[in-house]
Design a protein around this motif. Structure first.
Motif, short mmCIF file in Angstrom:
data_model
loop_
_atom_site.label_atom_id
_atom_site.label_comp_id
_atom_site.label_asym_id
_atom_site.label_seq_id
_atom_site.Cartn_x
_atom_site.Cartn_y
_atom_site.Cartn_z
N LEU A 5 0.82 -1.22 0.00
CA LEU A 5 0.00 0.00 0.00
C LEU A 5 0.85 1.26 0.00
CD1 LEU A 5 -2.75 -1.08 2.57
CD2 LEU A 5 -2.91 -1.06 0.09
N ASP A 6 2.06 1.21 0.58
CA ASP A 6 2.91 2.40 0.68
C ASP A 6 3.99 2.44 -0.39
OD1 ASP A 6 1.44 3.01 2.90
OD2 ASP A 6 2.90 2.19 4.33
N CYS A 7 3.88 1.64 -1.40
CA CYS A 7 4.92 1.62 -2.43
C CYS A 7 4.93 2.88 -3.27
CB CYS A 7 4.75 0.39 -3.32
SG CYS A 7 3.23 0.38 -4.30
N GLY A 8 3.83 3.58 -3.32
CA GLY A 8 3.75 4.81 -4.11
C GLY A 8 3.41 4.59 -5.57
N ASP A 9 3.32 3.34 -5.98
CA ASP A 9 2.97 3.01 -7.37
C ASP A 9 1.49 2.67 -7.42
OD1 ASP A 9 2.84 2.30 -9.99
OD2 ASP A 9 4.43 0.77 -9.90
N THR A 10 0.66 3.61 -7.87
CA THR A 10 -0.78 3.39 -7.93
C THR A 10 -1.14 2.30 -8.91
OG1 THR A 10 -1.05 5.75 -7.45
CG2 THR A 10 -2.99 4.57 -8.21
N GLU A 11 -0.40 2.20 -9.99
CA GLU A 11 -0.69 1.18 -10.99
C GLU A 11 -0.44 -0.23 -10.44
OE1 GLU A 11 0.66 -0.01 -15.58
OE2 GLU A 11 1.57 1.71 -14.53
N LEU A 12 0.64 -0.39 -9.67
CA LEU A 12 0.92 -1.69 -9.08
C LEU A 12 -0.17 -2.08 -8.07
CD1 LEU A 12 2.81 -4.09 -8.61
CD2 LEU A 12 4.04 -2.68 -6.92
N LYS A 13 -0.64 -1.13 -7.29
CA LYS A 13 -1.69 -1.41 -6.32
C LYS A 13 -2.98 -1.82 -7.02
CE LYS A 13 -2.22 1.80 -3.30
NZ LYS A 13 -2.69 2.92 -2.48
N THR A 14 -3.32 -1.13 -8.11
CA THR A 14 -4.55 -1.47 -8.85
C THR A 14 -4.44 -2.86 -9.46
OG1 THR A 14 -4.84 0.88 -9.34
CG2 THR A 14 -6.10 -0.70 -10.66
N LYS A 15 -3.25 -3.18 -10.00
CA LYS A 15 -3.05 -4.52 -10.57
C LYS A 15 -3.18 -5.60 -9.50
CE LYS A 15 -0.03 -3.23 -14.44
NZ LYS A 15 1.32 -3.40 -15.04
N TYR A 16 -2.69 -5.31 -8.31
CA TYR A 16 -2.76 -6.28 -7.23
C TYR A 16 -4.22 -6.54 -6.83
CZ TYR A 16 -1.20 -8.71 -3.01
OH TYR A 16 -0.97 -9.68 -2.05
N TYR A 17 -5.03 -5.50 -6.71
CA TYR A 17 -6.45 -5.67 -6.39
C TYR A 17 -7.18 -6.43 -7.50
CZ TYR A 17 -6.76 -2.85 -2.13
OH TYR A 17 -6.63 -2.39 -0.84
N ASN A 18 -6.88 -6.11 -8.75
CA ASN A 18 -7.53 -6.81 -9.87
C ASN A 18 -7.14 -8.29 -9.90
OD1 ASN A 18 -8.82 -4.49 -10.77
ND2 ASN A 18 -7.10 -3.89 -12.10
N ALA A 19 -5.90 -8.57 -9.54
CA ALA A 19 -5.48 -9.98 -9.50
C ALA A 19 -6.22 -10.73 -8.40
CB ALA A 19 -3.97 -10.06 -9.28
N ILE A 20 -6.48 -10.06 -7.27
CA ILE A 20 -7.24 -10.69 -6.19
C ILE A 20 -8.68 -10.94 -6.63
CG2 ILE A 20 -8.19 -10.28 -3.88
CD1 ILE A 20 -5.61 -8.92 -3.13
N ILE A 21 -9.28 -9.99 -7.34
CA ILE A 21 -10.67 -10.15 -7.79
C ILE A 21 -10.77 -11.32 -8.77
CG2 ILE A 21 -12.52 -9.04 -9.09
CD1 ILE A 21 -11.52 -6.36 -7.97
N ASN A 22 -9.80 -11.43 -9.65
CA ASN A 22 -9.81 -12.56 -10.60
C ASN A 22 -9.58 -13.90 -9.88
OD1 ASN A 22 -10.17 -10.77 -12.73
ND2 ASN A 22 -7.95 -10.52 -13.05
N ALA A 23 -8.74 -13.88 -8.85
CA ALA A 23 -8.46 -15.12 -8.12
C ALA A 23 -9.68 -15.58 -7.33
CB ALA A 23 -7.26 -14.93 -7.21
N MET A 24 -10.54 -14.66 -6.89
CA MET A 24 -11.73 -15.06 -6.15
C MET A 24 -12.75 -15.79 -7.02
SD MET A 24 -12.56 -12.09 -3.33
CE MET A 24 -12.64 -10.73 -4.52
N GLY A 25 -12.62 -15.70 -8.33
CA GLY A 25 -13.52 -16.42 -9.22
C GLY A 25 -13.14 -17.86 -9.43
N SER A 26 -11.95 -18.25 -9.03
CA SER A 26 -11.49 -19.63 -9.18
C SER A 26 -11.67 -20.37 -7.87
CB SER A 26 -10.02 -19.66 -9.62
OG SER A 26 -9.55 -20.97 -9.66
N TYR A 27 -12.08 -21.63 -7.93
CA TYR A 27 -12.35 -22.40 -6.72
C TYR A 27 -11.06 -22.72 -5.97
CZ TYR A 27 -14.03 -26.20 -3.75
OH TYR A 27 -14.35 -27.00 -2.67
N THR A 28 -9.97 -22.93 -6.70
CA THR A 28 -8.71 -23.33 -6.06
C THR A 28 -7.99 -22.15 -5.42
OG1 THR A 28 -7.59 -23.09 -8.19
CG2 THR A 28 -8.41 -25.29 -7.60
#
Length: 776
Positions: A22-45
């Motif tokens: 959260l404190d990395c200062g890279d907004t793009e990296l933080k957004t990518k991390y949240y999007n990766a979590i959202i995509n991972a929640m769609g998979s059962y594994t």
């Protein structure tokens, strides 16, 4: 080489600190991390891993995310939470994430409406869910942030909460918080009338149910006074099973009801609440009237279980009393006599360490909330023995036992004599101090010293001081938390000013100085803070050092006052030359000289040549300025007064020079003139009968001068006339002319005129330069 964010989310072994992301200062990296979590929640594994990493992120999230990202996360979480076939572990994690996300989204206006519309869907899942860990966090957050949409589900929520009483699946504090929030659901109506009515109904149901449960629990105890159990009650679930299981379930329900009652009167509420104080005080007092011996009086197996759980009930009863004190504060003053009676009797009857600790905490809150209104200063003689019992450790005691031994030999009279010897036996050892009770007792004693210490009697203040000082000097405690409480108490005790007993400051300073070097840093800091608190007592501020900012005129007045004090120490008879007259600002005089100068200032001065009564120009010029200064006119400055003084001194100097010239001319005409007597000599010679009578012409002129001034100063003229009649008479020279007789008469009065001029100049200077401290 770019960082693969997907691997960070999917791989469970890769653990990163969420704050670093959260404190990395890279907004793009933080957004990518949240999007990766959202995509991972769609998979059962990968769903469990993604939910855990999302929960860790939301726990430390401080910045408000954009509405789009929050909306995507909420939609994915709601899908998991509302799915009945989803594994329980995933639903619990999703529920915890939803509760955190609701709290974060409060400041986002765009997404708040969307979440408010989904509240009904969440509540439908909550009322039908069986897992407490799944629905309790979400329900508490929804009831706190969105109470309005919860109105249609008010009845179902109340029923679900009542079903949890006594089950033990929810902590009593959390269950009480949910009951307190249940009164705020739905619309409040005009001025919150509906919320107030709902709270009154809920509180009445809880109190009545508690009374009924207590009556059932202590049905076989004769000493217990029964509660009136009329009215509606909450339908509680039965424990089932035999008598012991049912009794345990009833006990758990009573403990939960006591906690709920505490939460109802202490948690925040949007409207003013009304509670029955007598009802709560009666519940507390009836529970504290019981002792284990009273419960075991009847030989019934079920009463043994009550004797074991009685301390837990009394502990919650003391917490209920504390909640009542905190919620009502000054409104509870009419009931202070009842509260004092409950506290004092309970302290003497209770033997459980847990209950005694809670009573000391209640006493601390009580005296810090109401202060002197409690009236505890009048009953400290009954409270101090309880403090001494739990604060002062029991010392070792020695028992002396005598042993008799027969003596051998001797005559018949000494045959049966025995020797007695004493042996010491250690019957008691040093008692172990309960740290929790000691800490609570020291905090309560500190509250008494700080709030009513100045009102204690001499005996009570002496008892408190002796207890604390002996505990400190004897080094009887080693626990850091207890030492900190003791140091704070000693600081408060030394700073309190009791009019009936002296402060034990000197006895406490040595211990506080040693405590600053303690190995524990917290103890040293508290000791330094106590010494800093005592600094105004040890070194009181000196008022003379507090000099405010002065104006230039004020500084001149101060300097003039200092000069006045310096010149007053000198003898004014030695200041005969002109330079001393010019430097003099104000000449202090004795009262007799003041009266003489006043009379001289109001009379006239004799002219040395023709003895005519005239007013000097200095008198005419100084009169208006003197009147102006005595009236306190602030327009005249010190410089103007100094100019007038210089002008008057010059005129007096001219008069003196003329007098000296006339004396020289008289010496040329009559070189054999008799010596002029001094005032002391004239006073001595006035008693001699061999002196010649004074000249009649001079006597007539002096009398006419005195009579001319009687209309101005009556008192001074009579004294002056008597003074002149006591002057020695000069022998009359028959061969001399009229001029010679006048010169003789003038020389006889020469010293009086000079004294008059000196006194007049001194008084004139004093009038022209007013007292600088009186000008304000």
């Amino acid at each position: 080489m770019s960082l693969n964010v997907t691997d960070l989310v999917h791989n469970e072994r890769i653990t990163l600190d969420p704050e670093d992301i959260l404190d990395c200062g890279d907004t793009e990296l933080k957004t990518k991390y949240y999007n990766a979590i959202i995509n991972a929640m769609g998979s059962y594994t990968t769903k469990p891993v993604a939910l855990k990493k999302l929960h860790s992120l939301l726990l430390v999230e401080t910045e408000t995310q954009n509405a789009e990202t929050v909306g995507k996360i909420f939609a994915a979480l709601s899908k998991i939470y509302t799915k009945a076939t989803e594994p329980v572990c995933n639903r619990i994690l999703s529920g915890q994430c939803i509760a955190l996300l609701l709290k974060i989204a409060v400041d986002i206006g765009e997404i708040q409406k969307e979440m408010s519309g989904n509240v009904s869907t969440l509540l439908s899942v909550i009322v039908n869910s069986d897992s407490v860990d799944c629905w309790m966090p979400v329900l508490r957050q929804v009831m706190t942030l969105y109470p309005g949409p919860c109105g249609p589900f008010k009845g179902q929520i109340w029923k679900k909460l009542c079903g949890e009483i006594g089950c033990g699946r929810i902590k009593p504090n959390d269950l009480g918080h949910l009951f307190a929030l249940s009164g705020q659901l739905g619309g409040g109506g005009r001025e919150g009338v509906e919320h107030t009515r709902t709270f009154s109904n809920n509180f009445g149901l809880v109190a009545t149910t508690l009374n009924k449960a207590l009556n059932e629990l202590f049905a076989n105890v004769e000493m217990f006074e029964r509660f009136p159990s009329s009215g509606d009650v909450i339908m509680l679930s039965g424990g089932g099973g035999g008598g012991l299981v049912q009794q345990t379930t009833k006990l758990a329900q009573i403990l939960d009801l006591l906690e709920i009652e505490c939460s109802l009167i202490t948690k925040s509420f949007p409207q003013v609440r009304e509670i029955d104080c007598e009802l709560i005080l009666s519940q507390v007092s009836r529970l504290f009237t019981l002792t284990p011996d009273c419960v075991l009086q009847n030989d019934i197996p079920s009463n043994k279980m009550l004797a074991l759980v009685l301390p837990s009930l009394q502990t919650l009863a003391s917490q209920l009393l504390q909640a009542l004190i905190l919620s009502t504060e000054e409104d509870l003053i009419p009931e202070v006599a009842t509260i004092n009676n409950i506290l004092i009797k309970s302290m003497h009857m209770v033997s459980s360490s847990k209950v005694m600790e809670s009573l000391f905490k209640v006493l601390n809150v009580y005296v810090r909330t109401l202060g002197a209104s409690t009236g505890l200063q009048f009953c400290m003689d009954r409270i101090l023995p309880v403090f001494a019992k739990y604060i002062t450790p029991q010392q070792e005691k020695l028992l002396l036992q005598s042993h008799q031994q027969k003596r051998k030999g001797g005559g018949k009279k000494k045959k049966n004599k025995t020797d007695e010897s004493l042996t010491a036996t250690n019957v008691t050892t040093k008692k172990f101090i309960n740290v929790k009770i000691l800490r609570a007792a020291l905090e309560a004693l500190g509250g008494i010293v700080e709030n009513i210490g100045c009102l204690l009697s001499a005996e009570d203040f002496l008892g408190v001081s002796s207890m604390l000082v002996n505990l400190a000097v004897g080094s009887q405690i080693q626990d850091p938390s207890c030492l900190i409480s003791l140091i704070q108490n000693l600081g408060s005790l030394s700073s309190v000013q009791n009019p009936s007993f002296s402060s034990p400051l000197r006895l406490c300073l040595h211990f506080l100085q040693q405590a600053t070097k303690h190995a524990n840093q917290s103890v040293g800091e508290s000791a330094r803070a106590a010494l800093l608190q005592l600094t105004p007592v040890m070194h009181p501020p000196c008022p003379s050092l507090a000099i405010s900012h002065l104006q230039p005129q004020d500084m001149r007045n101060i300097i003039a006052k200092m000069l006045k004090g310096q010149e007053g120490q000198e003898d004014f008879e030695t200041m005969s030359n002109e330079s001393e007259y010019e430097q003099e600002v104000v000449t202090p005089v004795v009262p007799s000289q003041v009266q003489q100068s006043k009379s001289i200032a109001k009379t006239t001065i004799f002219d040395l040549k023709d003895h005519k009564v005239t007013k000097t120009p200095s008198t005419e010029k100084s009169k208006p300025s003197t009147t102006k200064e005595t009236r306190g006119d602030s327009d005249d400055s010190i410089d103007e007064n100094a100019a007038l003084i210089q002008e008057n001194l010059k005129q007096i100097e001219n008069t003196k020079r003329k007098r000296q010239e006339s004396e020289k001319s008289l010496d040329v005409v009559e070189p054999k003139k008799s010596k002029v007597p001094t005032p002391s000599q004239s006073k001595t010679k006035s008693d001699d009968s061999d002196l010649a009578p004074k000249s009649k012409s001079a006597d007539l002129k002096l009398k006419s001068a005195d009579s001319a001034q009687k209309s101005k100063v009556a008192g001074s003229s009579s004294s002056k006339k008597d003074n002149k009649q006591e002057k020695p008479e000069k022998p009359v020279d028959n061969s001399g002319t009229a001029k010679a007789s006048e010169n003789t008469e003038t020389s006889g009065e020469e010293l009086d005129v000079e004294t008059m001029l000196k006194d007049f100049s001194d008084k004139l200077n004093e009038n022209l330069l007013p007292d600088p401290w009186d000008s304000d």
